[in-house]
Structure formats: structure tokens, C-alpha cells
Design a protein around this motif. Structure first.
Motif, short mmCIF file in Angstrom:
data_model
loop_
_atom_site.label_atom_id
_atom_site.label_comp_id
_atom_site.label_asym_id
_atom_site.label_seq_id
_atom_site.Cartn_x
_atom_site.Cartn_y
_atom_site.Cartn_z
N SER A 65 83.56 22.10 -19.46
CA SER A 65 82.74 21.79 -20.64
C SER A 65 83.03 20.36 -21.04
N GLY A 67 82.57 18.68 -23.96
CA GLY A 67 83.06 18.35 -25.30
C GLY A 67 82.07 17.47 -26.04
N ILE A 80 96.38 18.07 -26.26
CA ILE A 80 95.80 18.85 -25.16
C ILE A 80 96.58 20.15 -24.96
N HIS A 81 95.91 21.08 -24.33
CA HIS A 81 96.56 22.25 -23.74
C HIS A 81 96.31 22.13 -22.25
N TYR A 82 97.30 22.49 -21.45
CA TYR A 82 97.11 22.41 -20.01
C TYR A 82 97.91 23.48 -19.28
N ALA A 97 99.38 26.10 -22.48
CA ALA A 97 98.16 26.80 -22.89
C ALA A 97 98.49 27.96 -23.83
N ASP A 101 96.26 25.72 -31.58
CA ASP A 101 96.11 24.29 -31.37
C ASP A 101 97.31 23.48 -31.85
N SER A 104 99.93 22.36 -29.29
CA SER A 104 99.45 21.56 -28.17
C SER A 104 100.41 20.41 -27.87
N ARG A 128 86.81 20.68 -21.52
CA ARG A 128 87.79 21.27 -20.61
C ARG A 128 87.47 20.80 -19.20
N ASP A 160 94.41 22.44 -15.30
CA ASP A 160 93.31 22.90 -16.14
C ASP A 160 93.65 22.37 -17.53
N ARG A 162 92.47 21.24 -21.52
CA ARG A 162 91.54 21.30 -22.65
C ARG A 162 91.92 20.21 -23.64
#
Length: 175
Positions: A65, A67, A80-82, A97, A101, A104, A128, A160, A162
Motif C-alpha cells: 500500500s 500510503g 516504522i514497524h518491520y 511488528a 504504534d 514502533s 507498507r 516487510d 509499515r
């Protein structure tokens, strides 16, 4: 006595030689070509080639996605989250992840690995992306293997990511 001194000199010279020996220089371009072959072959074998685009730097990406808003630049602070795995083995080596939030990871993009610097700006906050990062743009020939990690030298990476939010660096001076 003379034999002992000669033996001592030989041992000292050998020790100095071993201590001064350096590893061969890291050839990033050669390693990048090796990594690219491994990534391409793994994508073909898993029939995922069409899902990824190759950036000119050598990073493969799949925007899940896009954003909204503005894309990050090198001096921005990101949240970020990863999830990080080895590629193509899929061994989890790091993850932030969560659905929270506030838990993060916060960092300046310039401080991230080169593959993140190339790939994360392809999305905007709320976006993402999945990045396949050649070792030459990741941790290179550093052996980071320990109890919590499966990263040996020249490990290709699968992230991955976000992008939760970003804060632009304020380049204006107070007047």
C-alpha cells in the motif's frame, strides 16, 4: 642459547605476520551481482517474479500500500514497524511488528542500511512495502550471527515494513 633466540625470533616474526594480515577488500559490485542472481533465482523458483520491481540500486520491492502524504527523505525521522527475515530461507531475525504504534521503531533514515534508504522512500506514511535487499546493500560481509540472529556474512534480507509516520528535519534557523 643462540637456538633459543633464533626460535624466539621466528615465533615473533610469525606472530607479527598473522597479526598484520588483513582480510581481502570487500568488492561491493561483485557481491551485488552474486546477490542479484540468488534473488532472481529464488523469485523464479517461488513464482513471485511478477510481484517485485527492481530498483536501479539493486533493491527489489513490492508496494503493498502506497500510503498518503509526502514520501520520506534521507534526513527524516521515521516511525516504522518491520519484520526482517533472511532471503530466501525466511528465517526471522528481527521484528518490531505489533498493533501498537507507540511501540514502533524510531530512527533517522540516513542511519538505516542502504537498502532501507533506497526502498522506504517509495512509500508514504500509512504505506507498507516488502523489500528484498541484497547483502551488498544490507549488512554486507559482517557476521552478525548470535543467539538472537541468523545473519551470517552476505545474507540477503527480506523486510516487510509499515511506515507509520515521519517527521521532516527542520532545516530553518531561528531568527
Amino acid at each position: 642459547m643462540l637456538k633459543s633466540r633464533n626460535l624466539l625470533l621466528v615465533v615473533l616474526a610469525a606472530s607479527l605476520y598473522v597479526a598484520c594480515k588483513t582480510d581481502p577488500a570487500y568488492d561491493k559490485a561483485t557481491q551485488l551481482a552474486i546477490d542479484d542472481d540468488k534473488i532472481v533465482n529464488a523469485l523464479k523458483a517461488s513464482e513471485q517474479t511478477a510481484a517485485f520491481t527492481k530498483d536501479p540500486s539493486g533493491v527489489y520491492y513490492n508496494i503493498i500500500s502506497a500510503g498518503e502524504g509526502i514520501a520520506p527523505v534521507i534526513d527524516d525521522t521515521l516511525l516504522i514497524h518491520y519484520v526482517g527475515r533472511t532471503f530466501p530461507q525466511g528465517i526471522l531475525f528481527d521484528s518490531t511488528a505489533t498493533n501498537v504504534d507507540s511501540l514502533s521503531t524510531k530512527f533517522v533514515l540516513a542511519d538505516g542500511i542502504e537498502g532501507w534508504q533506497k526502498g522506504i522512500p517509495l512509500i508514504k506514511p500509512g504505506g507498507r512495502i516488502r523489500l528484498l535487499i541484497p547483502s551488498a546493500l544490507g549488512y554486507q560481509n559482517r557476521n552478525l550471527q548470535n543467539v538472537d540472529s541468523a545473519l551470517v556474512e552476505n545474507t540477503n534480507l527480506d523486510f516487510d515494513i509499515r511506515l507509520i509516520s515521519l517527521k521532516h528535519k527542520d532545516n530553518t534557523k531561528n531568527k
